[in-house]
Write an enzyme that holds these catalytic residues in place. Structure first.
Site, mmCIF file in Angstrom:
data_model
loop_
_atom_site.group_PDB
_atom_site.id
_atom_site.type_symbol
_atom_site.label_atom_id
_atom_site.label_comp_id
_atom_site.label_asym_id
_atom_site.label_seq_id
_atom_site.Cartn_x
_atom_site.Cartn_y
_atom_site.Cartn_z
ATOM 1 N N LEU A 80 -7.900 -21.666 28.848
ATOM 2 C CA LEU A 80 -7.997 -22.059 27.510
ATOM 3 C C LEU A 80 -9.369 -22.834 27.297
ATOM 4 C CD1 LEU A 80 -4.336 -23.376 26.804
ATOM 5 C CD2 LEU A 80 -5.126 -21.167 26.231
ATOM 6 N N ASP A 81 -9.708 -22.617 26.018
ATOM 7 C CA ASP A 81 -11.051 -23.390 25.774
ATOM 8 C C ASP A 81 -10.548 -24.890 25.714
ATOM 9 O OD1 ASP A 81 -12.136 -20.985 25.041
ATOM 10 O OD2 ASP A 81 -11.951 -21.255 22.984
ATOM 11 N N LYS A 82 -11.759 -25.858 25.810
ATOM 12 C CA LYS A 82 -11.560 -27.160 26.115
ATOM 13 C C LYS A 82 -11.048 -27.726 24.958
ATOM 14 C CE LYS A 82 -14.505 -31.416 26.084
ATOM 15 N NZ LYS A 82 -15.667 -31.884 25.777
#
Length: 246
Positions: A80-82
């Site tokens: 997942l993105d930051k």
């Protein structure tokens, strides 16, 4: 004059233990399901050396994770993105890792996201089919490019607000920044997304949450499904918006 310059050795990514409280949704001998908060990246890399999800997993699991693939990403099956929150499955052993990875490759994993987007999409249900690759100028961004990899995203409007809509988003592929790029491409960027949309002073992250994750368990091949509600900061933000009467 003589000028002496000392150049320090470059910092290196490591698997150093990081004492970070993980929100464990489920755990057994083969896997972990965690609810990742926004603001923390997945694994060590340039500029982010040890305060990552992987380092937190090393602390929690005492190193008992699958070591398939990249040595700095033990147990990591998907990402997942930051600033995206939500559900992640982590493999504890090689057998589980292979079985889970094969499901992601075969696109049989159920993935659902809640996204608050700018404006109200019309139609309220659609499939976006557009290839995604690196932006031709800004290499830190992704973009829809003819030479990109195939990418398919399905969305359904859950509720319309004044100036915003809450969507149930189902990515059929797993390209980097896929949901954010696709939604921005149709004129409905994710709220708070400063890269593909606009920064929001009321929200210090983008409004994207992985609420649904379903797959077949590596132990018995039985289907399992996990759901996780919006985190408090997103629920508080959405509650400030009046519902559209249209």
């Amino acid at each position: 004059y003589q000028i002496n310059i000392e150049i320090p050795d470059p910092l290196k990514a490591s698997l150093k233990s990081f004492d970070f409280k993980l929100n464990i949704i489920y755990e057994d001998d083969d896997l972990l399901i965690i609810d990742k908060p926004a603001g923390i990246i997945m694994h060590p890399g340039a500029g982010n050396y040890d305060n990552t999800i992987v380092n937190a997993l090393m602390h929690y699991c005492k190193g008992n994770l699958s070591n398939i693939g990249d040595e700095l990403r033990p147990g990591i099956v998907h990402r997942l993105d930051k600033d995206t929150s939500g559900l992640l499955v982590v493999a504890k052993n090689e057998k589980a890792h292979r079985y889970l990875s094969n499901q992601f490759k075969a696109r049989t994993v159920s993935k659902g996201y809640l996204a608050l987007v700018v404006h109200n999409p019309n139609p309220e249900h659609a499939v976006i089919d557009a290839p995604i690759g690196r932006h031709p100028i800004d290499r830190k961004r992704m973009a829809i490019v003819s030479s990109g990899r195939d990418a398919i995203t399905e969305y359904t409007v859950i509720k319309n607000y004044l100036g915003h809509s809450l969507l149930d988003v189902r990515p059929k592929t797993g390209r980097t920044h896929q949901i954010r790029v696709h939604l921005a491409s149709i004129g409905h960027p994710v709220s708070g997304d400063s890269i593909y949309g606009r920064y929001s002073p009321e929200l210090d992250r983008h409004f994207l949450h992985a609420y649904l994750l379903g797959f077949r368990h590596p132990k018995n091949q039985e289907p399992v499904e996990f759901r996780q509600e919006l985190p408090d900061e997103l629920r508080t933000f959405i509650d400030k918006h009046p519902i559209s009467e249209e």
